[in-house]
Structures are given as C-alpha cells and as structure tokens.
Write a protein that holds these residues in place. Structure first.
Motif, short mmCIF file in Angstrom:
data_model
loop_
_atom_site.label_atom_id
_atom_site.label_comp_id
_atom_site.label_asym_id
_atom_site.label_seq_id
_atom_site.Cartn_x
_atom_site.Cartn_y
_atom_site.Cartn_z
N ARG A 196 -0.99 -0.75 7.42
CA ARG A 196 -1.98 -1.79 7.15
C ARG A 196 -1.35 -3.04 6.55
O ARG A 196 -1.64 -4.16 6.99
CB ARG A 196 -3.04 -1.24 6.20
CG ARG A 196 -3.92 -0.16 6.80
CD ARG A 196 -4.80 0.47 5.74
NE ARG A 196 -5.71 1.46 6.30
CZ ARG A 196 -6.48 2.26 5.57
NH1 ARG A 196 -6.44 2.18 4.25
NH2 ARG A 196 -7.28 3.14 6.16
N ARG B 43 -5.71 -1.11 13.84
CA ARG B 43 -5.80 -1.98 12.67
C ARG B 43 -6.24 -1.19 11.44
O ARG B 43 -5.83 -1.47 10.31
CB ARG B 43 -6.76 -3.13 12.93
CG ARG B 43 -6.86 -4.12 11.78
CD ARG B 43 -5.47 -4.68 11.44
NE ARG B 43 -5.47 -5.55 10.31
CZ ARG B 43 -5.64 -6.87 10.37
NH1 ARG B 43 -5.87 -7.44 11.55
NH2 ARG B 43 -5.61 -7.62 9.30
N GLU B 44 -7.06 -0.18 11.65
CA GLU B 44 -7.56 0.62 10.54
C GLU B 44 -6.48 1.51 9.93
O GLU B 44 -6.63 1.98 8.81
CB GLU B 44 -8.73 1.48 11.02
CG GLU B 44 -9.96 0.65 11.36
CD GLU B 44 -10.99 1.41 12.18
OE1 GLU B 44 -12.09 0.87 12.41
OE2 GLU B 44 -10.70 2.55 12.60
N GLY B 45 -5.39 1.73 10.67
CA GLY B 45 -4.30 2.53 10.14
C GLY B 45 -4.01 3.80 10.91
O GLY B 45 -3.15 4.59 10.52
N TYR C 167 -12.77 -2.96 9.48
CA TYR C 167 -11.46 -2.47 9.05
C TYR C 167 -11.29 -2.64 7.54
O TYR C 167 -10.59 -1.85 6.90
CB TYR C 167 -10.32 -3.10 9.86
CG TYR C 167 -9.85 -4.48 9.50
CD1 TYR C 167 -9.19 -4.76 8.31
CD2 TYR C 167 -10.02 -5.55 10.40
CE1 TYR C 167 -8.73 -6.02 7.99
CE2 TYR C 167 -9.56 -6.82 10.10
CZ TYR C 167 -8.92 -7.05 8.90
OH TYR C 167 -8.46 -8.30 8.59
N TYR D 49 -10.38 0.31 4.99
CA TYR D 49 -9.36 0.15 3.96
C TYR D 49 -9.86 0.64 2.60
O TYR D 49 -9.09 1.15 1.78
CB TYR D 49 -8.96 -1.31 3.81
CG TYR D 49 -8.00 -1.86 4.85
CD1 TYR D 49 -7.78 -1.22 6.05
CD2 TYR D 49 -7.33 -3.06 4.61
CE1 TYR D 49 -6.91 -1.75 6.99
CE2 TYR D 49 -6.45 -3.60 5.55
CZ TYR D 49 -6.25 -2.94 6.74
OH TYR D 49 -5.39 -3.48 7.67
#
Length: 673
Positions: free
Chosen positions: A23, A51-53, A227, A231
């Motif tokens: 991230r 993108r979220e990991g 996202y 996180y």
C-alpha cells in the motif's frame, strides 16, 4: 480454531507487514504521479483489489483514468474553487436518475475530441453519453480491449487481466451519499471519514439498465473511498475480506453455470463493510476470524433471500436489482442455503484452505500461533518491496515535467514517511535523473553550441551517476547506454563489465528469484541503500518519447502509436548483451560475435528465469536486430518471426517487427529466393 485459518490466510493474502509495503509503495507513487501530471494530461489511479493490498493469484489489475482539466461539480457555486480559464466544467444532474447514478451536463465547450463525439442533446441541453464515451475510450490504453461494464478489459501477454475505466473526477462528496457520513459513529474513524469526504468521488461510464437514460447515465464510483476504508480495517478484518473473496471464487462461483455470474467481489466487499460498521462482531481478532466470516456469510444469505444488497454509501442503490431477482435469485438462495446448513464445513470446498479447515474441524483444540508469531524472513519483505518498486513508472516528456517531479519529491523528502516510502522516493529519483540525462543530451545533439553541449554532457553524466547511487545494479546500464549514444564505446564497455560482475553474484535478487541463504549472508541486516546497490536488479524501462539508443527507435515508436503506457520494458540480461554487442562492433568484431552468441543462447534457451514470458517478444526482436546488423539475415528473419508469434504481445512492437522484415526483404530480396 480460527487461528489456523488466520495463519494460512496470512500465507495466501499476506501478513500485515507485507500488505503495508504494497500500500505505501503504491501511495507514494500515485502522489508523485498526480503532482507532476500537467493540467492538460491524463491522471491514472490504481484501484480494485491490487490497490487494497491483495496479490491473489489470478487477480486482475484495475486502473482509473481521467482528464486532469475536467471537473464534475454538484452545483454551479462550486466552480468558484477553480481556474475557469483552464477547466472544463461538467454538472451532475441526478434529478431523473436512480440512486447512485446521474446525468453529466457539459457546461463549457470540450477540448477533447472523444468528448465532443460523446455529446448528445436532450431537452436543449448537452450531456455526455456514457455508452458513446465508453466505446470511444475502451481501447485507448490497450488496443484490443473489449467493453466490460464501464471498463475496457483484456489480457496482457496472455497472463494479466486488466480493467481500465476512463472516468471523470469530482472533488466534492455527492449529496446522495451524505447519510453515510452520519452513519460513521464507530467505523471508520472520523479522521478517515474526513479524508474520504475531502477527496470526493468519480463518475464511471455506465448507466442503470432500468433507468430512464441508460445509455446517457453515469454511475457514481467510490473506488477511492473504498480502498481507504479497506486500509482502515485491522488485519483480521482484511483477512476475512480475503477469505470472502476466496470463498466466492472457489466455492460460490463453482456451484452452477446458472448462478456463477450473479455474485461478484464487490458484493463481498459491501458485505464486510456493513458487517464492520454495524458492529456485527464485537471483536475482530485471529481467534474470531471464522466467526467474522460466518457473520458476513449470514448477512449475504439474508440479502439474497430479500433480493436487496444495499450499496454501502448510497443504501437506496440496490446492487441486486438487475441480476439477483426472480428465478435466478431463488436458485442462488437455495445453493447458499445448502452451504449454510453445512456450517463452517462449507469451507471444505475451498481448494486454498481445505486442508487447514480439516485440521480445525477434527482438532478443535489445536494450538496455533497468532499474527505476531507468524514468521517472515527479511528476504520475504525485501522481495515484497522490490516487486512493488519494479512497477514504478514516472515518464517525463520534457524538462518542465522533470523539474516539477524533482520539486515534488523534494517536498515529500521533508515530510514524515515510512521506510518503504523513503525507498520508493529513492527509486523515483533515480528514474527522473535518468530521464533528465537523456532529455538534455537529445536537446543538444547536432547543435553547434559546443559549450552548451559540453555543459549538458557533464550534467547528464553526473545525474546518471547519482541515479546509480540511488538505484540498483541494473541502473549502471543507463550509464552504458549514454556512453554508447555519445560514441564513448570503451567507457560504455567499462560500465557494462562492472554491471556484468555484479549481476553474476550468487545472491542477486531479480524477478522475485533469489538464493535466500546467500542473499541473507551477503546483505542481510544491511541498509536498504546497500541492498539495492549491491544485490538487486530490475528490468530496463525506456520511456517511448525519449531517445536512449537509436537502434530501438522503431520499437519505441511502435509502442507509442499503439497507445500503450509510455514505457518499453527490456529484460536486464538482454539489454546487457545487446549493449555489449553494439559497443564491441566498433572495437573488436570477435568480442562482438561473442556477445551475440551469449544473447542468442539466452533468448533461445531461457525458461523464465531471466526473461519473463511477457517480454519474450522484445527479447526476440533485439536478438533479430543484432543478427541483422551482423549480416546473418536468415537468423534475423527467424528471430523477427518468433517475436511476432510470441504468446505475449505485451510490448506492442508488432508494427516495428513487420517493418524490419519488410525492409530486410526489399533490400536483399535474393537472400530469400
């Protein structure tokens, strides 16, 4: 019993440390990209699970693109916040649209050709048609994309699936989602809510199939907000989300062909958002992971029974409205209910975690370690960050752009950052110095201002040396390219030899391949700057708008004409032998042939260790170029043909390859009779 599943999900999804690396590296890259993008250019943002990991096997990559000088506003007063001279305004008009959708009314004349073509007139007003816009932009980035929802979709190199959405950005939070702000009492934290609201939303090109203006409407996208919500999850919540994604892919979508398209990962995301916010599980911790999964599964089952899946931001927008209804809804409910009756044993159908669930079911008192005791070696985390850095792409097109990029990085250097963000900034700095060096050289080539050329050359050499200090082993090859381009062949060969020695070290980390023990013995415990300079290599990235070496200009132009992202990627060992061949042609023909032989062995016999499948086309191409220059035309023709038929066409160099074949046949037709 949940702790066992927690551990295996950390293996599949990643530990909290690994997810943080992914991230933070992407965040800093995006911040720099946004700051340096000129007003009349396109901004790009990674979205979706990457993108979220997540880095789940088989996952696709999602990108959103939007014009930097276009802004959607909710009311006319909001235009006061912008420079009206260089901003095109679009007004969101949702008075006739279903919840979560809107019409986009154009307020100022568009400067973009595609946007002009997408305009339609309704009630004496000009609106942007989502369906026309989607058709026009679908293949902008990758030519063979097909329309999928609001996106252009396809597969890169036969390996990586992608979804690219061309959209519009709004810096304001939509009034239709104002109730979400009032709902955020326990989760997310007020700081996260404020950040999400300040950053607004996007509008993607798809209308509601039951709305009055399906082909003109746009859907409000909360990808950026989503996202940031992910996180803000703790790691147990994130792993539960990952388990839901695995359950969807490996269990729910395997039930029958009739129902395997009814649910998607967005429904899973919506489920866990609601479960967390409504406090359906008081304690999200490793011991309760399966309890968290079961809470989400029961919520999903209830939604399917009722035929209502409320959008997390705009609950009036029922995500099931167009697909999960009627007989399809009934079939899906019956299948889910059968799984529900099995209890947690339904997870036995998941190929990824089946064996661990068996252990849990038959050994309920099994003692398993928790998050803090999950062991990851230093090499694992190094590989994670190295992989993320290998995706850096900041491509300058002029010195103004480069100057802005350097100033942006200077500002970030002075602000608080994590170690991973610091390392990412180092690498961005190296990339920018490399581009600046070649831009300067190109500016003064063939000019008579010898003094200016001398000064530019000194600056370029200095920047390339700085880049090598910030960067990794393979960054030495940019110095070799520069010396070759400026006819200093012996200096280039010296840089090549130094690079070759370092690339031959047994502890090299390249393309996620590394000898763990030797790497740890050589650089374990040392600073990141030492590790990168001494033990790490990346492939060579050439911006397609900058001339690095003239022999590759046709390939750069081909990639650029295809609309591809402005970078040509070349495997580092291919570039090493290519440069060695080019330089020795001017010094020693025997050694030149030896370099060509090494390149030929590499391209013909490598099985993915030094040449990734997606770069086989450019590797065959470079081998063909060398063979043609050496006068071996039959071998060159074979190599060009192999480049054309490679399973991967990732580099988009087909037109250059076809041009080289045509030129070769026309110039020496007797060779092919």
């Amino acid at each position: 019993m949940s702790e066992s599943v927690f551990v295996v999900l950390c293996e599949i999804v990643g530990t909290s440390h690994q997810v943080t690396i992914r991230r933070e590296a992407e965040d800093i890259k995006e911040m720099v990209r946004r700051r340096v993008t000129p007003n009349n250019e396109i901004i790009r943002m990674m979205s979706g699970s990457m993108r979220e990991g997540f880095r789940l096997e088989g996952s696709d990559v999602d990108w959103m693109y939007w014009p930097n000088n276009y802004r959607v506003i909710m009311d006319m007063s909001q235009s006061d916040y912008y420079n009206t001279a260089n901003t095109t305004f679009i007004l969101s008009d949702s008075t006739e649209s279903p919840p979560g959708f809107t019409l986009l009314k154009l307020l100022t004349p568009p400067t973009n050709r595609d946007l002009r073509s997408a305009c339609v007139r309704m009630n004496n007003r000009v609106y942007i048609s989502s369906s026309i816009h989607r058709g026009l932009t679908c293949s902008t980035v990758f030519p063979n994309s097909t329309v999928h929802g609001p996106c252009g979709s396809g597969v890169l190199g036969g390996l990586l699936e992608y979804d690219i959405a061309f959209c519009f950005v709004c810096d304001f939070w939509p009034p239709s989602a104002s109730s979400w702000i009032d709902r955020c009492h326990s989760w997310p934290a007020s700081k996260v809510v404020g950040d999400i609201v300040r950053n607004g939303c996007h509008f993607v090109a798809i209308g509601h199939s039951l709305g009055p203006h399906e082909h003109e409407e746009w859907r409000i996208s909360f990808s950026q907000a989503e996202y940031k919500l992910v996180y803000s999850m703790n790691h147990c919540q994130f792993l539960t989300y990952g388990l839901l994604k695995l359950f969807l892919k490996e269990v729910l979508n395997q039930q029958s062909e009739e129902t395997n398209k009814l649910l998607c990962s967005y429904h899973m995301k919506t489920t866990i958002f609601w479960a967390i916010q409504q406090n359906m599980l008081p304690h999200w911790c490793p011991q309760n992971l399966l309890a968290g999964f079961w809470v989400c599964f029961k919520l999903l089952l209830r939604w399917v029974c009722e035929g209502i899946c409320p959008n997390f931001f705009i609950p009036q927008n029922n995500l099931f409205l167009t697909k999960v209804h009627g007989s399809a809804q009934n079939r899906l409910f019956l299948q889910l209910h059968e799984l529900y009756k099995k209890g947690l044993a339904c997870l036995l159908q998941s190929s990824s975690i089946r064996s661990y669930i068996i252990d849990v079911l038959y050994n309920p008192r099994l003692s398993i370690c928790t998050d803090k005791s999950i062991m990851r070696s230093e090499v694992d985390y190094d590989k994670e960050l190295i992989t993320e850095l290998g995706c850096v792409n900041i491509t300058g097109v002029d010195l103004c752009y480069i100057t802005k990029a350097i100033h942006t990085i200077e500002q970030y250097v002075e602000s608080p950052k994590s170690l991973y963000q610091v390392v990412t900034l180092w690498y961005l700095t190296a990339v920018i110095f490399q581009q600046t060096a070649f831009l300067l050289q190109n500016m003064y080539t063939n000019k008579r201002a010898n003094k200016q050329m001398y000064i530019a050359d000194k600056k370029s050499c200095h920047m390339l040396r700085l880049a090598a200090k910030f960067g990794c082993i393979s960054d030495m090859l940019y110095i070799a390219m520069y010396y070759y381009k400026t006819l200093r062949y012996r200096e280039a060969l010296s840089a090549i030899e130094m690079t070759k020695v370092k690339l031959a070290q047994p502890y090299l980390m390249y393309n996620r391949h590394v000898d763990r023990e030797r790497y740890t013995e050589a650089v374990g415990g040392q600073s990141w700057s030492t590790k990168i300079r001494q033990a790490v290599a990346w492939d060579i990235a050439l911006g397609t708008r900058i001339c690095y070496i003239s022999e590759l200009i046709p390939e750069q132009q081909s990639a650029l004409q295809k609309g591809k992202a402005r970078t040509l990627i070349i495997p580092v060992f291919v570039m090493l032998y290519f440069l060695e061949f080019l330089c020795y042609r001017h010094i020693d023909t025997t050694l030149s042939q030896a370099a060509l032989d090494d390149l030929q062995v590499l391209v013909h016999h490598d099985r993915g260790l030094y040449i990734s499948d997606i770069y086989r086309d450019i590797s065959w191409e470079i081998l063909g170029i060398c063979q043609q220059m050496a006068g071996n035309l039959h071998a060159a023709l074979y190599s060009y043909q192999q480049s054309l038929i490679s399973e991967s066409s990732f580099s988009d160099i087909q037109s250059a390859t076809q041009g080289r074949i045509q030129d070769m046949v026309q110039l020496t037709p007797h060779q092919y009779q």
